[in-house]
Design a protein around this motif. Structure first.
Motif, PDB file in Angstrom:
ATOM      1  N   GLN A 155       0.855  -1.177   0.000  1.00 59.79           N
ATOM      2  CA  GLN A 155       0.000   0.000   0.000  1.00 59.79           C
ATOM      3  C   GLN A 155       0.892   1.229   0.000  1.00 59.79           C
ATOM      4  O   GLN A 155       1.917   1.277   0.693  1.00 59.79           O
ATOM      5  CB  GLN A 155      -0.921   0.014   1.231  1.00 59.79           C
ATOM      6  CG  GLN A 155      -1.905  -1.141   1.246  1.00 59.79           C
ATOM      7  CD  GLN A 155      -2.680  -1.204   2.549  1.00 59.79           C
ATOM      8  OE1 GLN A 155      -2.126  -0.943   3.606  1.00 59.79           O
ATOM      9  NE2 GLN A 155      -3.945  -1.575   2.467  1.00 59.79           N
ATOM     10  N   PHE A 156       0.461   2.231  -0.771  1.00 59.83           N
ATOM     11  CA  PHE A 156       1.288   3.422  -0.972  1.00 59.83           C
ATOM     12  C   PHE A 156       0.431   4.651  -0.723  1.00 59.83           C
ATOM     13  O   PHE A 156      -0.740   4.708  -1.131  1.00 59.83           O
ATOM     14  CB  PHE A 156       1.827   3.436  -2.406  1.00 59.83           C
ATOM     15  CG  PHE A 156       2.673   4.650  -2.715  1.00 59.83           C
ATOM     16  CD1 PHE A 156       3.991   4.717  -2.293  1.00 59.83           C
ATOM     17  CD2 PHE A 156       2.149   5.716  -3.421  1.00 59.83           C
ATOM     18  CE1 PHE A 156       4.761   5.829  -2.573  1.00 59.83           C
ATOM     19  CE2 PHE A 156       2.918   6.833  -3.705  1.00 59.83           C
ATOM     20  CZ  PHE A 156       4.231   6.892  -3.276  1.00 59.83           C
ATOM     21  N   ALA A 157       1.015   5.663  -0.050  1.00 60.50           N
ATOM     22  CA  ALA A 157       0.277   6.890   0.244  1.00 60.50           C
ATOM     23  C   ALA A 157       1.241   8.053   0.343  1.00 60.50           C
ATOM     24  O   ALA A 157       2.403   7.894   0.759  1.00 60.50           O
ATOM     25  CB  ALA A 157      -0.505   6.750   1.552  1.00 60.50           C
ATOM     26  N   ILE A 158       0.747   9.246  -0.038  1.00 61.19           N
ATOM     27  CA  ILE A 158       1.522  10.491   0.068  1.00 61.19           C
ATOM     28  C   ILE A 158       0.644  11.510   0.779  1.00 61.19           C
ATOM     29  O   ILE A 158      -0.519  11.702   0.426  1.00 61.19           O
ATOM     30  CB  ILE A 158       1.937  11.027  -1.312  1.00 61.19           C
ATOM     31  CG1 ILE A 158       2.866  10.042  -2.017  1.00 61.19           C
ATOM     32  CG2 ILE A 158       2.613  12.375  -1.174  1.00 61.19           C
ATOM     33  CD1 ILE A 158       3.299  10.497  -3.379  1.00 61.19           C
ATOM     34  N   GLU A 159       1.226  12.145   1.783  1.00 56.41           N
ATOM     35  CA  GLU A 159       0.554  13.231   2.492  1.00 56.41           C
ATOM     36  C   GLU A 159       1.404  14.478   2.380  1.00 56.41           C
ATOM     37  O   GLU A 159       2.597  14.460   2.726  1.00 56.41           O
ATOM     38  CB  GLU A 159       0.350  12.867   3.969  1.00 56.41           C
ATOM     39  CG  GLU A 159      -0.538  11.665   4.183  1.00 56.41           C
ATOM     40  CD  GLU A 159      -0.661  11.318   5.658  1.00 56.41           C
ATOM     41  OE1 GLU A 159      -0.059  12.051   6.480  1.00 56.41           O
ATOM     42  OE2 GLU A 159      -1.325  10.321   5.981  1.00 56.41           O
ATOM     43  N   SER A 160       0.783  15.559   1.888  1.00 61.96           N
ATOM     44  CA  SER A 160       1.541  16.802   1.722  1.00 61.96           C
ATOM     45  C   SER A 160       0.587  17.964   1.559  1.00 61.96           C
ATOM     46  O   SER A 160      -0.540  17.795   1.045  1.00 61.96           O
ATOM     47  CB  SER A 160       2.469  16.714   0.507  1.00 61.96           C
ATOM     48  OG  SER A 160       3.226  17.910   0.375  1.00 61.96           O
TER      49      SER A 160
END
Length: 790
Positions: free
Chosen positions: A755-760
């Motif tokens: 699972q892959f996620a980006i928070e910005s």
């Protein structure tokens, strides 16, 4: 009020004192052995005390009886026996009266008879028997005297129960405080008359003592049990006084005969007053109850929600508030006295006349009838009437209960209109089969939509069981009945399955069954709504097939993508090795040769200047070697293959930090054994891409890289404090940077079942997170399940 612990001893002491005092008075009329009296007041005192205070007060009777007889000269054993007999007499009387539902207020004839028989005649035998036996056993009397003494003892105790006990009981329940001034004056006059009359009647010539009875009756009728017992007590006291002093009719014969006449007189005196008082009280209470009942009935009629009217001689004599309101009468006078048929609509007067005549002839209520009345203002009312024949003052009459059904009839008309509109609505629905069923599942309503979908005409299907709409195998298995039971229990039932048309063809249907209940929640039937979903089911099946095909294509693409990445990594490793081992070594050899030539030429300051080009060539070769080395490391760093993921991440992070000028912190917590090849590669490439983006775009001062294995998964986090960016915009390709690098990172993670996620956010830094299954089996399960965080 005494404290509770002292209350019982005080009651016992009080009973003993009163008993002892009454006994001393009774001994004044002793006729035998100084302890046997013609009237024994303590018997009545003991009975009344135990009735009012409870049997727990019996020690007071025992103590007083013992002291009385012992001080009168009876031996101690005999006195004890007499005390036991007197106590048992009172206890027996109380128990018998309780068994007979005796009320101490003496307000019923039943209470007087119970007192006169169970207490005065029965319980007194206990005291007489035990007392006489105790005197004989102690030697106080001869055996020959026991019979006479027993009769005197028994009759004296009986008179005590008849004369003294009622006086105490009635006094305890007498409403003295509610007496009016006139009643007090009347009571004083009655008392004076009794005293004067008794005195006169006991003067010579004697023989008219019974003439006092009218005054006793007066007391009983006017003042009830308290008055009759008080009057009897006064007469008894005066009679005994005059008899003791040799006056009156009870002194002229033998002692035995005199005693018999005296006790008969006193007994009749007491019982006559009690009986008459009880009868008077019962009649008074019955009259009060009748008046209260009449008042309650009238109040009930006046305030009844239904209109109630009463007629006598065919004229209205009573109408309650609801009737006056219904008939628009301003006051009762506007209606009362009028003919009973005046309020009946002319069209119904013959019917009303026949109903009244039939009521008189049969004496039975007339059945319910719907008719019309005419109100005082001329308004025609739809009413429902019930007639009840009654007799008032010996004349025929009747009572009618009238209910206004105008609202109900209007509601019924509205309901019929609503049902008609509803049926039109149902018939206009063509896409749904709307069916009403009774509780047994038989069809009671069938709309046009049902005819179109199923093929049955309404006339053909009404009354048939709806099980004919099910597939034969479902009907045989009892599915229709189970569906109804489930709907009734749960409030609704929904199902999808095959149903059968009239021609035998099948269609896929969505069915909703809802129970229909009345206001009392009684089940009336069921509403069944059916929709033909055959075309929708076919469309869904085709869609599912296309989705399955797309899923299979997606899996093939993922497999191909994974193979391409593996081939790419393999090719990178080969190229990196070639660059390092061959081209790097060749450049190293060239450099060494050029350096040898430069040394042979004498350096840069040689006489002929030939060393200068050689120097430039050495620098060019060094630059080429550095470029080859960097390219080799970018393609596939050997430290990843040789030392593993942790060492490779630290090496690469330090290298990028030196190049870009930011601080880096790397934390790893990995298993002792090496991770599999594709997992290490994917993690390294994600960190490589993330750090490259930080160096190019973030302007960060600090970058944190955290890799740890927990709960069967590998957690990777890259966090920076740089400028951040619009994640949604980048994913949509809305920024100048595009999202090819992010897609590559996500693809690598997803291919390994992660699972892959980006928070910005702009101005708040960026966090890149990836989670991988550690084992190959978990990777395959996640990949097949499509575990992708999009």
């Amino acid at each position: 009020m005494l404290p509770r612990p002292l209350r019982a001893p005080a009651e016992i002491a009080g009973v003993a004192v009163v008993y002892f005092a009454a006994a001393k008075i009774g001994l004044l009329a002793a006729v035998a052995e100084k302890v046997v009296s013609s009237v024994w007041p303590p018997t009545g005192v003991a009975l009344a005390a135990l009735l009012l205070l409870g049997i727990r007060a019996w020690p007071g009777v025992t103590i007083a009886a013992f002291l009385l007889n012992w001080t009168a000269g009876v031996p101690a054993a005999g006195a004890a026996g007499i005390a036991v007999g007197n106590t048992l007499e009172a206890v027996t009387g109380v128990l018998l009266l309780r068994w007979a539902d005796f009320r101490p207020s003496l307000g019923r004839l039943h209470d007087v008879l119970a007192l006169g028989t169970l207490a005065a005649l029965v319980s007194t035998t206990v005291s007489a028997t035990i007392g006489v036996a105790s005197l004989w056993a102690s030697g106080a009397i001869e055996r020959s005297a026991t019979g006479f003494l027993w009769s005197v003892w028994w009759s004296g105790d009986a008179l005590g129960d008849v004369l003294v006990a009622p006086l105490l009981l009635a006094s305890a329940y007498a409403p003295w405080a509610r007496w009016s001034r006139a009643q007090v004056i009347e009571a004083i006059a009655l008392l004076a008359g009794i005293v004067v009359a008794t005195h006169v009647l006991f003067q010579p010539p004697t023989g008219d003592e019974y003439a006092i009875f009218p005054l006793i009756m007066w007391a009983a009728v006017r003042f009830g049990a308290p008055g009759s017992t008080a009057a009897s007590a006064v007469v008894t006291a005066l009679t005994v006084w005059y008899t003791i002093h040799g006056e009156g009719s009870f002194t002229g014969s033998t002692p035995t005969h005199n005693l018999l006449l005296l006790q008969m007189y006193l007994g009749l005196l007491g019982t006559t007053g009690l009986v008459l008082a009880a009868i008077t009280t019962e009649r008074r209470e019955a009259g009060n109850a009748a008046r209260e009942s009449e008042a309650r009935y009238r109040t009930l009629l006046e305030n009844a929600p239904e209109a109630i009217l009463v007629h006598r001689d065919e004229a209205w004599i009573f109408a309650n508030r609801a009737a006056l309101k219904l008939l628009r009468a301003a006051s009762p006078d506007e209606l009362l006295g009028r003919s009973a048929l005046d309020i009946v609509h002319p069209a119904y007067r013959d019917v009303a006349r026949a109903r009244i005549d039939r009521e008189r002839a049969t004496g039975e209520p007339a059945p319910l009838l719907e008719q019309q009345f005419v109100a005082m203002d001329g308004t025609v009312l739809d009413v429902e009437v019930v007639g009840i024949p009654i007799v008032l003052d010996g004349r025929p009459g009747g009572q009618i209960i009238v209910r206004d059904i105008g609202e109900r009839k209007r509601a019924a008309e509205a309901l019929r209109a609503s049902e008609h509109r509803f049926q039109l609505l149902l018939d206009s629905v063509q896409d749904y089969a709307i069916v009403m069923l009774d509780r047994d599942g038989r069809v009671t309503s069938w709309n046009e939509g049902a005819e179109r979908i199923v093929g049955w005409q309404e006339a053909e299907i009404l009354g048939r069981e709806f099980a004919c709409l099910y597939a034969p195998e479902d009907a045989a298995a009892g599915k229709p009945r189970r569906n109804l039971d489930t709907a009734a229990a749960r409030g609704a039932f929904e199902d999808e399955g095959w149903r059968v048309r009239k021609d035998g063809s099948r269609f896929w249907a969505n069915v909703v069954i809802t129970p229909v209940r009345d206001a009392a929640a009684v089940l009336l039937g069921f509403a069944k709504i059916t929709r033909d979903l055959t075309e929708q089911r076919q469309t869904e099946e085709a869609l599912r097939e296309r989705q399955a095909e797309a899923q299979r294509g997606r899996r093939r693409l993922e497999t191909l993508s994974q193979r391409l990445l593996q081939a790419q990594e393999t090719e990178r490793r080969i190229i990196a090795r070639e660059l390092h081992d061959q081209i790097g070594q060749a450049l190293t050899a060239v450099k060494l040769n050029l350096q040898s030539l430069r040394s042979a030429a004498g350096g840069v300051s040689g006489e002929n200047g030939a060393a200068l080009p050689l120097e430039e060539s050495v620098e060019i070769v060094e630059q080429a070697m550095q470029a080859v080395r960097s390219l080799s490391l970018e393609l596939r760093p050997s430290v990843l293959d040789d030392l593993g993921l942790a060492a490779a991440l630290r090496w690469y992070a330090d290298r990028q930090a030196r190049r870009a000028g930011f601080r880096v912190r790397v934390q790893t917590q990995l298993p002792a054994e090496r991770l599999r090849f594709e997992l290490e590669t994917a993690c390294f490439r994600v960190v490589q891409e993330a750090l490259t983006n930080v160096a190019r775009h973030a302007g960060a001062a600090l970058v944190e890289v955290d890799v740890r294995a927990e709960d069967g998964r590998l957690h990777l986090t890259v966090r920076d404090d740089g400028g951040g960016f619009d994640v949604t915009g980048v994913w949509r390709g809305a920024t100048a940077h595009g999202c090819i690098g992010l897609d590559g990172m996500e693809e690598r993670v997803r291919l390994l079942g992660g699972q892959f996620a980006i928070e910005s956010q702009p101005g708040h830094g960026t966090t890149v997170q990836a989670r991988f299954p550690l084992s190959e089996g978990d990777r395959l399960d996640a990949a097949h399940a499509g575990v992708v965080d999009e």
